[in-house]
Design an enzyme around this catalytic site. Structure first.
Site, PDB file in Angstrom:
ATOM      1  CD  GLU A  15      -2.672  -1.049   2.678  1.00 41.76           C
ATOM      2  OE1 GLU A  15      -3.799  -1.565   2.727  1.00 41.76           O
ATOM      3  OE2 GLU A  15      -2.093  -0.612   3.699  1.00 41.76           O
ATOM      4  CG  ASP A 202     -12.253  -6.015  -0.625  1.00 39.11           C
ATOM      5  OD1 ASP A 202     -11.127  -5.612  -0.318  1.00 39.11           O
ATOM      6  OD2 ASP A 202     -13.193  -6.079   0.190  1.00 39.11           O
TER       7      ASP A 202
END
Ligand code: SAH
Length: 238
Positions: A15, A202
């Site tokens: 990330e 997601d």
């Protein structure tokens, strides 16, 4: 708000990588006790000092130190060591298709940040479990940067049992992730303003298994996150 130091907390190396690259952040060591996994990077945002704390690899299990305990510790270390004027928690998260989320959207935590997996059905403890730590409004930031605003809900699991979904719904959650409420608790104790930015990897209310969707979209979502994170830092440090 006069800002001279901004501390950013991120859980996972993947990330953080695009953000480190784009900002040209440099690793610094040793900052904390060398037995701790957290990694620290430093740079500048205009005239402000910028420090990034990444969870680092869990020494026992060799994977990124995700979820609430490392996040709590990172927030404590960041505040005690760097005394930031602004704390930012940036990361990836699950979104809800039914609430208009799409993969790669970046949400700004609005209103308050809650837990959905601390169920304590004892008078008074119920609300303590949920947390509901308020976050500043950061007026104008979301519209200037094209961020969605939403309620972030935190739990210690990537998947979701039926009780979690009930609590997420009760929490009014737009965003499901694993760190923000832990950091918000520390920020609330120390009264340091917290900006939470979460990029959607997601959609939790679809058939695709969360872990597959998460891994497929992690790189894309981390790029989207980096763009908005850098813009938010420029906006706040200006
Ligand atoms: N197998 C993954 C595990 C990552 S855990 C790996 O090691 O590569 C998931 C991380 O992404 C956490 O930091 C969490 O905050 C965030 N996240 C993304 N989607 C999530 C979701 N649907 N539910 C909970 N956390 C999510």
């Amino acid at each position: 708000m006069e800002i001279s130091t901004i501390a950013v907390i991120m859980a996972m190396a993947e990330e953080a990588e695009p953000f480190i690259r784009e900002m040209g952040l440099e690793p610094v060591e040793p900052v904390f006790d060398s037995r701790l996994p957290m990694e620290v990077f430093e740079g500048k945002a205009g005239t402000a000092d910028l420090v990034l704390i990444v969870g680092g690899k869990d020494p026992r299990h060799g994977v990124d130190s995700v979820a609430t305990q490392p996040a709590t510790l990172a927030a404590y270390l960041a505040i005690e060591r760097f005394n930031p004027d602004l704390l930012i928690n940036a990361g990836t998260a699950g979104g809800f298709r039914a609430r208009g989320a799409e993969i790669g959207d970046v949400y700004m935590g609005a209103d308050c940040i809650r837990f959905h997996d601390r169920r304590i059905p004892i008078p008074g403890m119920e609300a303590y479990g949920v947390g509901s730590y308020p976050v500043p409004e950061f007026r104008g930031l979301a519209s200037a940067l094209g961020l969605k605003r939403g309620i972030i809900s935190t739990g210690n699991s990537l998947d979701m049992v039926p009780e979690d979904l009930e609590r997420l719904t009760a929490n009014g959650a737009d965003v499901k992730e694993m760190e923000a409420a832990a950091i918000a608790w520390v920020a609330d104790l120390y009264q340091v303003p917290l900006l939470a930015l979460k990029s959607i990897t997601d959609l939790v209310d679809t058939e695709t298994p969360t872990q597959d969707e998460f891994l497929a979209n992690l790189a894309l979502a981390s790029e989207a996150l980096q763009e908005k994170l850098i813009a938010a830092i420029a906006y706040c440090a200006a």
